[in-house]
Structure formats: C-alpha cells, structure tokens
Design a protein around this motif. Structure first.
Motif, PDB file in Angstrom:
ATOM      1  N   GLN A 111       2.605 -15.301  -3.456  1.00  0.00           N
ATOM      2  CA  GLN A 111       2.155 -14.040  -4.107  1.00  0.00           C
ATOM      3  C   GLN A 111       3.498 -13.431  -4.449  1.00  0.00           C
ATOM      4  O   GLN A 111       4.359 -13.202  -3.603  1.00  0.00           O
ATOM      5  CB  GLN A 111       1.257 -13.086  -3.172  1.00  0.00           C
ATOM      6  N   VAL A 112       3.427 -12.663  -5.553  1.00  0.00           N
ATOM      7  CA  VAL A 112       4.558 -11.782  -5.975  1.00  0.00           C
ATOM      8  C   VAL A 112       4.775 -10.474  -5.046  1.00  0.00           C
ATOM      9  O   VAL A 112       3.801  -9.978  -4.905  1.00  0.00           O
ATOM     10  CB  VAL A 112       4.874 -11.443  -7.498  1.00  0.00           C
ATOM     11  N   TYR A 113       6.080 -10.484  -4.452  1.00  0.00           N
ATOM     12  CA  TYR A 113       5.885  -9.291  -3.359  1.00  0.00           C
ATOM     13  C   TYR A 113       6.860  -8.177  -4.123  1.00  0.00           C
ATOM     14  O   TYR A 113       6.605  -7.060  -3.931  1.00  0.00           O
ATOM     15  CB  TYR A 113       7.000  -9.888  -2.199  1.00  0.00           C
ATOM     16  N   ASN A 123      15.291  -6.043   2.085  1.00  0.00           N
ATOM     17  CA  ASN A 123      14.627  -5.060   1.234  1.00  0.00           C
ATOM     18  C   ASN A 123      15.310  -5.106  -0.375  1.00  0.00           C
ATOM     19  O   ASN A 123      14.933  -4.490  -1.178  1.00  0.00           O
ATOM     20  CB  ASN A 123      14.942  -3.561   1.493  1.00  0.00           C
TER      21      ASN A 123
END
Lengths: 695, 328
Positions: free
Chosen positions: B240-242, B280
C-alpha cells in the motif's frame, strides 16, 4: 359566386365573368376611390380579403355538399378569383384564412382534397406562380402542402417550373422553412420524387460551377447549400445508390472551387456540403472530414441535414407540426478529463509526530540552491545568432527563441549592427521543437528587429517579398510583420521612456538645457497669470503623451517597394495569376500602411501611387481583392489632407469616384457595395468640408 | 543556520566513459584496501583502491558493451557483472586473477539490473528479466538452474520489468521478489508458488529504481516523473502506498538505502544526489557536484561507521565519493 358555380353547363358570356371577376377582386379600390377617405373598415384591403376568403370557403362548402349530393359543379370561377387576388399581391390575407380551413377540412376527407386540387389546377397559367408561391409560403408543413396541392407540379408545367427552377435557382430570398416545405413536398409522393432527384442534380451543378462560386453573392451560395442539404436528407438508399457516381463527381468539382475562394464563408460552406455528401454516399466507409470553426451558422446548416421527414399524424389546428422544431440538438458531451489517480495515500499522521527517533538527530544541510534546472538563454545578440544558426542543442535553441524579443529591444545598438542578418535568420527560422506559441514568438522578434532598425530591414524584407522560392506563408509573414511594425512606430511613445533610461544609468544626467527652457516658460506663465483677470477657467485637460512620429521617416521605405513589382510574374510567385490570396493580403496591407501614414511627409505621394495601383486592379475577379482595393481608397481619403487631395491627386480622384459609382450599382458582393458607398460618402464629406472652410 | 552541503571527499577519474553501476567491498581486513567496483559504458569494470584512489585492475569481459550491474558474491574475490552483450559473467578475482569462471546467457535484451540474494552458504538466487517481455526469471547460482519464471497474468499490461529486488525476512525464510515495471506498478512475487501476491500502482511513468527495507517492511521507488513513492508491506502480502514526495526536477535513476536504515540516497537526472532520512523521508541534503545525469549511487559496507562512504557515478565520467552523516 355560388350561382356562377352552379351553372356548370351554361357558361354565360365570358365578358360577364370577366367583369364580375374584376369587380369582386378590385372592390376595395373602387370603393375607396368613390368614398375618398371615408371607406368603412370592412372595405379596407386587410379586412376585405379575409372576408373574401371566408366567402370562398363557404362556396367550397356548398360545392362539396352538392358533389356529395351527386351534382356536378364547376370550380373555375373560384380559381380565377383566387388567382387574381394573388397576382394583385394579396396572397397573405386571403390565404391566411383559406389555408388553415382547408388544412382542417382536407385532413381525412378525400372529396375535400380533390376539391382543393381542382381549385389550384384551374388557376390560369399567368397567375399560377403567385398562387403556388403563396401556398408554399403559408402552409405550415410539407405534408399539408402535399395534401393541398396534390400532384400539381407533375400536371402543370408552369407550377413545375416555379417549384423546381425559379424558387431554388433564380431567387434566393426565401426562408429556410419555405425551402424545407417545398423539398419535403417533392419527396412525399413517388411521382414527385423523380423531380426531387432532378432538382438535386441541378442544384449540385450550380453549386459546383466555378464561375457561380466566383460571381454569385454569398447569400445565394448559402441558399443553394441549404437546399442541397435538405435534399440530401430526404434521399432514400436506393436513390443514393443510383446517383452515387454523379454525386461523387459533382462533389469533387464543387469542393475544389469552394476551397479556392478567398472568403472564409464560402470555403466553410463548401466544406460542410462536401462533408454531408460524403457521409451520405459512404455511410460505412471512411468519411470526408474538414476542420473548421463551429458557430451558429454552421450548426444551423448541420441541423438541416439531421431532420427526418415529418410524421403523418397531424394534431388539430392549433398545434401545427413544424419541421423546424425537429432540429437536432447537437449534444455536447463534456468529457471530464479524469487522469487515473494513484491509490490514495494512507497517512497515520499523529503517530509519526509523537515518535521520538534518532532521525531527529540528523541535521539537514542548506538546500536553498536546489532549484529547477533551467537552460540559460544567451545574453548577447551575437550569441543568439550563433545558437539559432548552428547549435544542435535543442534546449538552448528553445531558450534563445523565447528570450530573443526582449534581448533585441534592450540592446538596440547591438541589434542595429546585425539587424539584416537577424531578420534573414528569423524569416527562415523553422520550428525545431514543439514550443508553445512559436509563430507568435518569431513574429514578435521580427517586429522588434524591424522597429529597432527600420530602414535596412524594411529594404531587405520588401525585396524578399518578391523573390523566388519563398512559401506563401513566408510572404504573408513579411506583410504581417511590416504592418505590426508600422503600427508600433506610428503610435506615440510616452516620455516615461527617457526617464526610465535615466534611472538605470545614474551617472548620466538629463540635459540641463531642457530645465532652463521649462524655467522661462514658468516665469512667463506666472507673470501672465498675475496680470490677467480670469472670468472662468476652462476644464483642465490632461496633456496627452506625445513624441515624434517615428514612422514618418520610414513610411516610404515600407510602402513603395511593395507596390513596385506586383505585375511581374516569377516562376514560383504570380500575384496576378494563381496567388490571388496573397494579392488580397498585399492590398489590405497597403491599405493599413496608408492609414498609418497619416501626418507623415510622404503621404501625398503614397496616396497618388496607391490610387494608381487601385485603378490598375479595379476589375479583379476576386471579391477579397476588391474589398482590399476599396479599403485602400478609404485609407487614402482619410490620411491624405484634403487640400493635397484636390491639388495633386485630382485626376485619380475623379476616376476613382466614377469607378466607385459603378461598384455600388453592379458589384455582386454585398461587402464591396457597402465599402464603395462609404467611400463615396467620405468624398462628399471632404468636398463639403472644403467648401465650408473660408479660403 | 543550515550549513552549506559538503564537498565530496574525493573524486575518482579515469573511467573515460559514463559510469553505470557501483559496488563497494570494504569489509576485508587489513592490509587489503577497501575496494570500489565500477562498471562503465565502454564495457570495462574498474576496481578502485580506496586508499590510493587509483584503479587497481580493469576487467574487460563484455566485449566493449556497457556494463550496467556489478555485485560481489560474498567478498571481493567473486564478482558478478551484467552487460549489454546479454551476458552475466562470474569472475574469480582471488590472488590477482582476473578470469571469467562462468557466464549466463540472457535472452532478454534490456537494462533491467539483476538482483542477488544469498539463501545459503554458497547458494544464491538471481532474478533477471526473461526472454518474454513481461517475465522475470529466477536462477539459482552457481548451478544456473531455473527456480521459477514469474509471468504476470494475461492482459495485465505491465510492460518490461525495470528493476528487481530479491529479499527474505530472515535467513531461511521465504524469498520474495519485488519488481518495478514499465507501467509504473510494483509487484510482490512469491517465488515458491510463482505467483503475484500484490500489485501496486504507484507511478504514472516507468519505475526506474526501487529499494526495500525488510525490517520495517517499507520500500521506496523512483520513476522518470517528479514523485518518489514510499509504500509499505502489510502482513507480508499487501502493498500500500504510504507517502509520496515531490521533487524539484523530474527523473530518478537510482535509489539506495544505507545498510543501517537511517538514510537513503537518490541519483537524479538533474545532476544532483539527494539524501533523505529514511524514517520520515525528511530531506537532508542536496549534493550538487556532477555536470550530467547521475546514474548510480551506492553506500559502502564499512564495519566502522565513521568510515562509511557514499559513491555516485555519473554520465560525466566521474565517480564522486562522499562522507556524509557518518556520526550516527
């Protein structure tokens, strides 16, 4: 009237019939002649003829009753009455009563239909046209017309001529509804369909003939195109099969003539009709498709092709079935441009912020230099020339093209050194990569070069206009650039410009001389002010920005070379022959240059030369060229001062005036006539102005 | 006040051709010098000595065709190289030898770098693009036997595989393959079953490069557009794209995550190397040294953290070596 109709056998003396006929129809005139202004309202034409119409209906009613009763009647007198009324010009009044009633009555009753047919058939030939036209104009739909007229066109030669030839080919003032009625009427019966095919063939012949395209007015061409489109929509498959070959040949010829024309409206008409024909004959294969701008006229024409024949179910009188509201609404489907989006990101924000991690120990460096990568454009004009002529680096080439105009304007001195070379490069510059607005960028750069160094560059460009081996597009570019540059040069530039350059170079002061001149003026003004009593101060007017007209010195260089060689044909460029489109543009350019040359020193010489040029070309067959010639004349009349016109240019002026008179009366093109009329008015105004000014 | 970005520690010149691939081998003991292997467009593989900053050996095994992938197999003595002559060569470099011991003929003509994974001592899995357009083949080395061929389903229209990464969660676990394709999607394959576990559409343009952190189950991919895409793997099955990160200029040729998973480096078409924090994706630095596209970036495997280096190879024939964020 009823008694006359009852006497079927006893014809009675024809003179009596004639006299009675005359009396009945011309009653309003006789009465008003007698009563001289005190005519009771019932005898006024607009009331009398509807009354006559109702009387006719009454008579017809009686006839129908007696026919049902088995008695024979003659209807010819009524026909004569109707014919004479129509020829006197009263079709609208009488038919406005007659047609609705007959529509109703003939709906399902075939006896009434036959009465109606006999009525129209018995109208004498000399009045047939008026009656038929009246019917075609007043009936609301093709099926009604079919019921009322029956097969009149097949039986009566005169009616046939009117319907198939006169209305469609010789006249062009009728509305679209009338043409639709007519053609729909022709298509509704098998006997009449042969006429429809014949009509279509004749229309196509006219549409396709090159002399018709060149010489007939645009309104007539539009009318014929509409008629063709309506015919096409009525054609059925087997008929199309039979005439497929003819349709194809006439379409090819017609398209050629239309596309050759200079007026965009004619070209568009040709394109639309050709597209429609091709879609009809190749319904399954590849279809001809042109590119043109859609506007109301185009949409209207296209809607004509889409209409289907009206249904036979006719509601009662108030709701008329009209062909027009079948007009297809072209559905505009707005396609939403939806690009496929990637999956929506899942962002658990709060968790990340709260987490303390060793990443926070990493201190970022300074990233302010991280900007978008742009190729730099060259800063010097000579570098630009190098890039444009030689460089293989496409990014640099693009950047140069975009930056060129501003560089030329900023470095006027440097540009003057290489102006002709730069103009040459720009004229031959072709699009290497796909830049947005390449044509505009090139044109603006050319205009900038031309305004910076007008005389040599104008000399170069005008000489190239008449040289070998240039494309039409390049020649027209030259004309456009000359006009834009002339416009720029002739408009005043505000003083703010000199102040601007002063701000950039602070060490160079403005000349102190100008200051002192302002000083003495101020002192003198104050002295005068103190010594004069003012009664009222007028409205203070803003001083408009002014500067010397830079076009003055160069107007001749722009203008005269263009006019010189127009009649000398070259192998690739023949202004007076095939390239009449460029000739049209040249003529319009000369008109604009003339207009912009107002208040320059050379304007009278230019005016004289231009009027001679107009005189040489005044009989040109192309209407675009003629419009250009007329605007040249307007420019001359507006720019050259009136006194000079009368002194130096008198003979040319008088010749032009007689030519203008000719154009107003005989020219087929409406715009030409309008322009000629305006020119004549301008001449009148000038004459009056000179007469009123005391010499 | 942020400091200006650092300059390279040193620059290696001498390849005289564009550098397409780099691989460090710095784990050996003294007195062996740490080495950097580079593959260039002229078909040579240069072995750079990082102490002397000079070329120790030049290996010519690909017939002057461009070498676009270089990897070591357990130490600096065994090297694998992949070239445009459709061959994957296995080299024996021990004791000064420079011979090709074995080669695998690739039926695919392309640019997709192969991926190596050590599954057992002396046994490796290698994934490479196969003959047919959309397929990936996995071989076992050194036996060169085919383990499986991964075929996308009919009509999937993925295009060619552009980049591959074999990984396993821990030694002895199931090997899995992440493949980035021409249509911009990343697919997770299960090798033992030979079928796709998950497919993720993360780019509009072809995926140029990807890297994966198996501990955090997060990966990152770069493409020819301006967006970097970070995606995560849920429950070993689901991609899944984060997050996405927008760059200033379009085009990424290579991405690599440092072995300690703290930072990652991207090689850009705009001549710049960008460093981000992996946690991040915080932008940390933009290293602007090269004057042409940077083709590859690679982190060194020094045992001593303070000696760690980052190398970048570019089309301007130079390899820049940087020492950045070595304190953590």
């Amino acid at each position: 009237m009823w008694e006359l109709c009852q006497q079927q056998a006893q014809a009675g003396p024809p003179e009596l019939q004639e006299a009675l006929l005359g009396r009945v129809v011309c009653l309003p005139e006789h009465v008003s002649n007698r009563l001289q202004g005190e005519t009771p309202p019932v005898f006024l034409p607009q009331n009398y003829f509807p009354l006559l119409g109702t009387a006719i209906v009454q008579v017809l009613q009686n006839i129908s009753d007696s026919l049902r009763g088995g008695l024979d009647c003659s209807i010819s007198f009524v026909s004569h009455v109707l014919g004479k009324v129509c020829i006197h010009g009263r079709q609208k009044e009488i038919l406005s009563v007659l047609v609705p009633r007959l529509t109703d009555l003939t709906k399902s009753d075939c006896i009434w239909q036959r009465i109606c047919w006999r009525l129209v058939e018995c109208v004498p030939d000399r009045w047939m046209e008026a009656v038929v036209l009246g019917f075609v104009q007043t009936t609301p739909g093709a099926d009604v017309l079919s019921r009322l007229l029956g097969n009149l066109v097949v039986k009566n030669k005169k009616a046939q001529f009117v319907v198939t030839q006169k209305v469609l080919l010789l006249q062009y003032g009728h509305t679209t509804a009338v043409v639709q009625n007519l053609l729909g009427y022709l298509s509704l019966d098998s006997l009449r369909r042969a006429l429809l095919i014949k009509v279509l063939q004749e229309l196509l012949e006219t549409w396709g003939s090159s002399s018709a395209v060149k010489h007939s007015p645009p309104e007539q061409q539009q009318y014929i195109s509409k008629a063709i489109l309506i015919c096409l929509c009525h054609l059925k498959e087997p008929e199309i099969e039979r005439c497929r070959q003819e349709l194809l040949t006439s379409m090819m010829e017609g398209v050629k003539c239309h596309l050759d024309s200079n007026l965009p409206q004619i070209r568009r008409l040709g394109m639309i009709v050709a597209e429609s024909i091709s879609s009809k004959i190749n319904s399954d294969g590849p279809v001809l498709k042109f590119q043109y701008e859609e506007d109301d006229e185009v949409r209207e024409l296209k809607s004509l092709l889409l209409q289907t024949s009206p249904s036979c179910v006719v509601p009662s009188l108030p709701d008329d079935v009209r062909n027009e509201n079948a007009g297809a609404a072209l559905p505009l489907v707005l396609e939403s441009n939806k690009k496929p989006h990637p999956a929506a990101p899942v962002m658990p924000d709060e968790e990340l912020d709260a987490e303390l991690d060793s990443d926070d120990d990493l201190i970022p460096y300074d990233m302010s230099e991280d900007k978008e990568l742009k190729t730099k454009a060259p800063v010097y004009i000579r570098d630009c020339i190098e890039v444009l002529t030689g460089s293989e680096d496409v990014d640099k080439w693009e950047a140069t093209v975009k930056a060129l105009e501003s560089l030329v304007r900023k470095n006027a001195a440097a540009t003057r050194e290489v102006s002709v070379e730069l103009a040459k490069i720009l004229l031959h510059l072709e699009e290497k990569t796909c830049i947005e607005g390449f044509v505009e960028l090139r044109q603006r750069a050319q205009v900038a070069v031309l305004t910076t160094d007008p005389i040599p560059v104008a000399k170069y460009l005008t000489s190239q206009f008449y040289s070998l081996n240039y494309s039409l597009r390049q020649r027209m570019d030259i004309l456009d650039v000359l006009v834009l540059a002339a416009q720029e040069l002739s408009y005043p530039k505000p003083h703010g410009k000199t102040k601007h350059s002063g701000a950039q170079k602070p060490c160079i002061q403005l000349l102190p001389g100008s200051d002192s001149s302002k000083d003495w003026r101020r002192i003198v003004d104050e002295r005068i002010k103190s010594k004069t009593r003012r009664f009222a101060t007028g409205q203070s007017q803003m001083e408009l920005a002014s500067g010397p007209n830079e076009f003055n010195s160069v107007a001749g260089h722009f203008f005269f070379p263009l006019i010189q060689h127009f009649d000398r044909p070259l192998t690739t460029f023949d202004l007076l022959g095939e390239d009449h489109f460029v000739l049209g543009r040249l003529v319009h350019t000369l008109a604009v240059l003339m207009y912009l040359a107002v208040n320059t020193a050379a304007v009278t010489a230019m005016g004289k030369a231009l009027l001679e040029f107009v005189w040489a070309l005044r009989f040109h067959t192309d209407s675009y060229v003629r419009q250009g010639l007329l605007s040249c004349v307007s420019s001359v009349l507006l720019s050259v001062p009136a006194e000079h016109l009368l002194e130096d240019v008198t003979e040319e002026l008088l010749e032009t005036q007689s030519w203008l008179g000719d154009v107003v009366e005989k020219d087929p093109d409406g715009d030409c006539r309008k322009l000629a009329l305006q020119n004549l008015l301008l001449m009148e105004n000038l004459k009056k102005k000179l007469e009123t000014v005391p010499s | 006040m942020a400091l200006p970005p650092p300059d390279p520690e040193f620059v290696l010149r001498g390849t005289s051709a564009a550098v397409h691939t780099l691989h460090f081998s710095c784990g050996s003991q003294e007195p062996d010098a740490p080495l950097l292997f580079s593959g260039s467009e002229n078909g040579l593989i240069h072995v750079w000595n990082l102490k002397t900053h000079r070329v120790d050996t030049a290996l010519d095994g690909h017939g002057r065709k461009s070498v676009y992938c270089v990897e070591t197999m357990g130490g600096k003595d065994r090297l694998l190289s992949q070239g445009r002559d459709q061959r994957i060569c296995l080299w024996d470099l021990a004791e000064g030898r420079t011979s090709v011991t074995d080669s695998v003929f690739m039926e695919n003509v392309g640019f997709c770098r192969c991926s190596l994974l050590r599954v057992a001592p002396g046994r490796w899995l290698m994934a490479m693009a196969a003959k047919a357009l959309e397929e990936v083949q996995v071989l076992e080395l050194p036996s060169k036997t085919s383990v499986c061929t991964l075929k996308p389903e009919v009509g999937a229209k993925l295009g060619m595989p552009m980049c591959l990464k074999l990984w396993q969660l821990s030694c002895g676990a199931q090997p899995l393959l992440l493949a980035g394709y021409e249509d911009g999607s990343v697919v997770l394959w299960n090798l033992s079953m030979g079928k796709a576990l998950s497919q993720l559409d993360c780019h509009q343009e072809p995926v140029m490069s990807l890297d994966f952190d198996s501990e955090k189950a997060k990966g990152i991919s770069g493409s020819s557009e301006k967006v970097l895409s970070i995606w995560s793997l849920h429950e070993q099955q689901n991609l899944q794209v984060y997050k996405t990160h927008k760059l200033v200029n379009a085009g990424i040729s290579d991405i690599t995550i440092r072995p300690d998973k703290k930072i990652l480096a991207t090689a850009g078409w705009d001549h710049r190397i960008r460093i981000f924090g992996w946690k991040n994706l915080k932008p940390l630095a933009v290293l602007d040294y090269h004057t042409a596209t940077v083709h590859c970036v690679s982190f060194s495997d020094h045992k001593n953290p303070s000696e760690r280096l980052l190398a970048a190879g570019s089309k301007d024939h130079r390899i820049s070596v940087w020492s950045i964020y070595t304190q953590t």
